[in-house]
Design a protein around this motif. Structure first.
Motif, PDB file in Angstrom:
ATOM      1  N   PHE A 241       9.681   4.277   1.842  1.00  0.00           N
ATOM      2  CA  PHE A 241       9.310   2.897   1.290  1.00  0.00           C
ATOM      3  C   PHE A 241       7.665   3.740   0.746  1.00  0.00           C
TER       4      PHE A 241
ATOM      5  N   LYS B 120       7.233   5.949  -2.063  1.00  0.00           N
ATOM      6  CA  LYS B 120       7.227   4.246  -3.752  1.00  0.00           C
ATOM      7  C   LYS B 120       6.263   4.246  -3.862  1.00  0.00           C
ATOM      8  N   ASP B 121       5.407   4.471  -3.561  1.00  0.00           N
ATOM      9  CA  ASP B 121       3.565   3.281  -2.958  1.00  0.00           C
ATOM     10  C   ASP B 121       4.184   1.634  -2.821  1.00  0.00           C
ATOM     11  N   ALA B 122       5.162   1.934  -1.549  1.00  0.00           N
ATOM     12  CA  ALA B 122       5.332   0.745  -0.952  1.00  0.00           C
ATOM     13  C   ALA B 122       4.675   1.174   0.346  1.00  0.00           C
ATOM     14  N   GLU B 123       4.709  -0.220   0.710  1.00  0.00           N
ATOM     15  CA  GLU B 123       3.782  -0.985   2.292  1.00  0.00           C
ATOM     16  C   GLU B 123       4.987  -2.201   2.830  1.00  0.00           C
ATOM     17  N   ILE B 124       5.491  -1.361   4.174  1.00  0.00           N
ATOM     18  CA  ILE B 124       6.493  -3.274   4.827  1.00  0.00           C
ATOM     19  C   ILE B 124       4.750  -3.804   4.997  1.00  0.00           C
TER      20      ILE B 124
ATOM     21  N   PHE C  31      -3.949  -5.116  -1.560  1.00  0.00           N
ATOM     22  CA  PHE C  31      -3.131  -3.993  -1.825  1.00  0.00           C
ATOM     23  C   PHE C  31      -2.718  -4.269  -3.180  1.00  0.00           C
TER      24      PHE C  31
ATOM     25  N   GLU D 184      -2.870  -0.952  -5.456  1.00  0.00           N
ATOM     26  CA  GLU D 184      -2.497   0.275  -5.248  1.00  0.00           C
ATOM     27  C   GLU D 184      -1.018   0.045  -5.147  1.00  0.00           C
ATOM     28  N   LYS D 185      -0.857  -0.813  -3.691  1.00  0.00           N
ATOM     29  CA  LYS D 185       0.843  -0.574  -2.909  1.00  0.00           C
ATOM     30  C   LYS D 185       1.715  -1.582  -3.560  1.00  0.00           C
ATOM     31  N   ASN D 186       3.015  -1.702  -3.736  1.00  0.00           N
ATOM     32  CA  ASN D 186       3.747  -2.496  -3.669  1.00  0.00           C
ATOM     33  C   ASN D 186       4.154  -3.139  -2.306  1.00  0.00           C
ATOM     34  N   ILE D 187       4.255  -4.270  -2.214  1.00  0.00           N
ATOM     35  CA  ILE D 187       4.341  -4.639  -0.894  1.00  0.00           C
ATOM     36  C   ILE D 187       5.702  -5.282  -0.364  1.00  0.00           C
ATOM     37  N   PHE D 188       6.486  -4.569   0.566  1.00  0.00           N
ATOM     38  CA  PHE D 188       7.647  -5.190   0.864  1.00  0.00           C
ATOM     39  C   PHE D 188       7.835  -5.987   2.211  1.00  0.00           C
ATOM     40  N   LEU D 189       7.718  -7.827   2.221  1.00  0.00           N
ATOM     41  CA  LEU D 189       7.262  -8.337   2.368  1.00  0.00           C
ATOM     42  C   LEU D 189       8.601  -9.462   3.402  1.00  0.00           C
TER      43      LEU D 189
END
Lengths: 109, 44
Positions: A11, A14-18, B29, B32-37
């Motif tokens: 994740f 792919k520049d994603a934060e959870i 964010f 800068e970031k995609n967020i998986f919430l």
């Protein structure tokens, strides 16, 4: 959540934060995070503010809250949303990672 | 009545403290970031 822990690095690539939101308080979050050794942020929402904002059905409390996931891209737009019907009704990480690839492509990366 | 989020609409912004008390704002964010919430079912 163990599955998420395993795939967290992908994740991040792919520049994603959870971000995980739940109605439990900070203490419960800390205990669980330590126990499961989770690397991503946990956000206690004991007032249910964000839960309500994102439509987690409050009336389902008595059967146990249903899971929900959403992906928000770098423009702050909702690009995916899923409300689970039961505990097992959660999207596969693979699907999520593929979607992130698409989003990153859309945003010209 | 539930308040479901809409696809391709701006995600509702919020700020929560993480479990260590640090404020986390969704809109921080952006860019800068995609967020998986993930809204969790509840854990022990």
């Amino acid at each position: 959540m163990a599955q998420l822990r395993q795939d967290y690095e992908q994740f991040q690539q792919k520049d994603a934060e959870i971000l995980v939101v739940g109605p439990e308080n900070a203490e419960k979050f800390q205990a669980y995070w330590q126990k499961e050794n989770l690397p991503y942020p946990g956000l206690p929402d004991p007032n249910h503010a964000v839960l309500k904002l994102y439509g987690q059905q409050v009336k389902i409390f008595k059967f146990g809250r249903m899971p929900a996931q959403t992906i928000i891209d770098k423009k702050g737009l909702v690009r995916y949303v899923h409300y689970g019907h039961d505990m097992k009704d959660i999207p596969k990480n693979e699907e999520m990672l593929q979607l992130l690839d698409t989003l990153n492509g859309d945003n010209g990366e | 009545m539930s308040n479901r989020v809409k696809l391709n609409a701006p995600a509702p912004d919020f700020e929560l403290e993480d479990m260590n008390g640090n404020p986390v704002r969704l809109s921080s964010f952006a860019g800068e970031k995609n967020i998986f919430l993930v809204f969790n079912r509840g854990f022990k």
